[in-house]
Write a protein that holds these residues in place. Sequence first.
Motif, PDB file in Angstrom:
ATOM      1  N   GLY A  25       0.783  -1.232   0.000  1.00  0.00           N
ATOM      2  CA  GLY A  25       0.000   0.000   0.000  1.00  0.00           C
ATOM      3  C   GLY A  25       0.811   1.275   0.000  1.00  0.00           C
ATOM      4  N   ILE A  26       1.924   1.298  -0.719  1.00  0.00           N
ATOM      5  CA  ILE A  26       2.787   2.479  -0.704  1.00  0.00           C
ATOM      6  C   ILE A  26       2.157   3.643  -1.477  1.00  0.00           C
ATOM      7  CG2 ILE A  26       4.845   1.033  -0.570  1.00  0.00           C
ATOM      8  CD1 ILE A  26       5.380   2.049  -3.547  1.00  0.00           C
ATOM      9  N   ASP A  27       2.679   4.827  -1.248  1.00  0.00           N
ATOM     10  CA  ASP A  27       2.278   6.034  -1.960  1.00  0.00           C
ATOM     11  C   ASP A  27       3.001   6.046  -3.308  1.00  0.00           C
ATOM     12  OD1 ASP A  27       1.816   8.541  -2.986  1.00  0.00           O
ATOM     13  OD2 ASP A  27       2.741   9.633  -1.330  1.00  0.00           O
ATOM     14  N   PRO A  28       2.296   5.902  -4.426  1.00  0.00           N
ATOM     15  CA  PRO A  28       2.970   5.838  -5.730  1.00  0.00           C
ATOM     16  C   PRO A  28       3.737   7.112  -6.073  1.00  0.00           C
ATOM     17  CG  PRO A  28       0.596   6.043  -6.008  1.00  0.00           C
ATOM     18  CD  PRO A  28       0.838   5.751  -4.566  1.00  0.00           C
ATOM     19  N   ASP A  29       3.230   8.260  -5.659  1.00  0.00           N
ATOM     20  CA  ASP A  29       3.912   9.522  -5.963  1.00  0.00           C
ATOM     21  C   ASP A  29       5.281   9.581  -5.288  1.00  0.00           C
ATOM     22  OD1 ASP A  29       1.813  10.450  -7.528  1.00  0.00           O
ATOM     23  OD2 ASP A  29       0.796  11.367  -5.823  1.00  0.00           O
ATOM     24  N   ASP A  30       5.335   9.102  -4.052  1.00  0.00           N
ATOM     25  CA  ASP A  30       6.601   9.081  -3.320  1.00  0.00           C
ATOM     26  C   ASP A  30       7.601   8.161  -4.014  1.00  0.00           C
ATOM     27  OD1 ASP A  30       8.249   9.599  -0.840  1.00  0.00           O
ATOM     28  OD2 ASP A  30       8.037   7.420  -0.664  1.00  0.00           O
ATOM     29  N   PHE A  31       7.140   6.998  -4.424  1.00  0.00           N
ATOM     30  CA  PHE A  31       7.995   6.032  -5.118  1.00  0.00           C
ATOM     31  C   PHE A  31       8.519   6.620  -6.421  1.00  0.00           C
ATOM     32  CE2 PHE A  31       8.563   2.731  -8.314  1.00  0.00           C
ATOM     33  CZ  PHE A  31       9.354   1.793  -7.658  1.00  0.00           C
ATOM     34  N   LEU A  32       7.633   7.167  -7.246  1.00  0.00           N
ATOM     35  CA  LEU A  32       8.028   7.685  -8.550  1.00  0.00           C
ATOM     36  C   LEU A  32       9.011   8.844  -8.427  1.00  0.00           C
ATOM     37  CD1 LEU A  32       4.533   7.532 -10.284  1.00  0.00           C
ATOM     38  CD2 LEU A  32       6.542   6.149 -10.877  1.00  0.00           C
ATOM     39  N   GLU A  33       8.792   9.690  -7.438  1.00  0.00           N
ATOM     40  CA  GLU A  33       9.704  10.820  -7.242  1.00  0.00           C
ATOM     41  C   GLU A  33      11.097  10.343  -6.843  1.00  0.00           C
ATOM     42  OE1 GLU A  33      10.190  14.861  -4.490  1.00  0.00           O
ATOM     43  OE2 GLU A  33       8.352  13.661  -4.363  1.00  0.00           O
ATOM     44  N   LYS A  34      11.164   9.369  -5.953  1.00  0.00           N
ATOM     45  CA  LYS A  34      12.466   8.924  -5.440  1.00  0.00           C
ATOM     46  C   LYS A  34      13.245   8.091  -6.453  1.00  0.00           C
ATOM     47  CE  LYS A  34      11.301   9.199  -0.527  1.00  0.00           C
ATOM     48  NZ  LYS A  34      10.981   8.458   0.722  1.00  0.00           N
ATOM     49  N   VAL A  35      12.588   7.198  -7.173  1.00  0.00           N
ATOM     50  CA  VAL A  35      13.337   6.329  -8.085  1.00  0.00           C
ATOM     51  C   VAL A  35      13.753   7.050  -9.363  1.00  0.00           C
ATOM     52  CG1 VAL A  35      12.176   4.289  -7.157  1.00  0.00           C
ATOM     53  CG2 VAL A  35      11.333   5.321  -9.279  1.00  0.00           C
ATOM     54  N   HIS A  36      13.110   8.182  -9.668  1.00  0.00           N
ATOM     55  CA  HIS A  36      13.486   8.935 -10.854  1.00  0.00           C
ATOM     56  C   HIS A  36      14.384  10.127 -10.530  1.00  0.00           C
ATOM     57  CE1 HIS A  36       9.719   7.073 -12.769  1.00  0.00           C
ATOM     58  NE2 HIS A  36      10.781   6.502 -13.317  1.00  0.00           N
TER      59      HIS A  36
END
Length: 235
Positions: free
Chosen positions: A77-88
Amino acid sequence: MTTTPDPARFAHVTDWVFDLDNTLYPHHSNLFAQIDVKMTAYVGELLTLSRDDARKLQKELYLEYGTTLNGLMKRHGIDPDDFLEKVHDIDYSRLVPDPVLGAAIRQLPGRKFIFTNGDRRHAERTARQLGILEHFDAIFDIVAAGLSPKPERQTYERFAELHSVTGHNAVMFEDLARNLAVPKTLGMTTVLVVPRNFEPTFSEIWERDPANEDDVDFVTDDLAGFLTAIVDVAA
């Protein structure tokens, strides 16, 4: 499957659809390697895992859910916006501008799309660094897809409906054969973009799709050259 473009096979195409990572830029640039490292680190930090365990889980999620993001959302249930910002959060200067590719894309007759499992910001930064952003009509990213990644059928159908793309008038370029299976069933011409000299210099065994060979119409290790051969004849 053939390595030489037959311009006649593309004469009907009005919609040119391109994957982003390892497709519009060469595999050996290792840009996606930076993202891969970031994803492993994200998994490790989220679940307090060693790097090796985090990478093993990351690949497990990728294989089962299509993307690491999709797996983390479904399981944790992670926050997708947080993931996308960090991995990019990566260094785009490794990409070398490609004027030959840009000229070929510009001359393609019809509309051009970027269709990516990444987010718009990443797609824009990548295409801008390559010097090709201005040649595209639209970007269809993971957010536009409702966070459902390729190769899920609904994602392609959503893209086609949003942009009024008819399969028989379209071609899709991808670096993963599994992501060409649905486009093939929709009537699209399919092109697999592989590492230079057809050698998997950076791809890992889990990225290869021998079961999907029948979904590939053409294969190339030189996207710019492939497109140039098409537009030269058209011109």
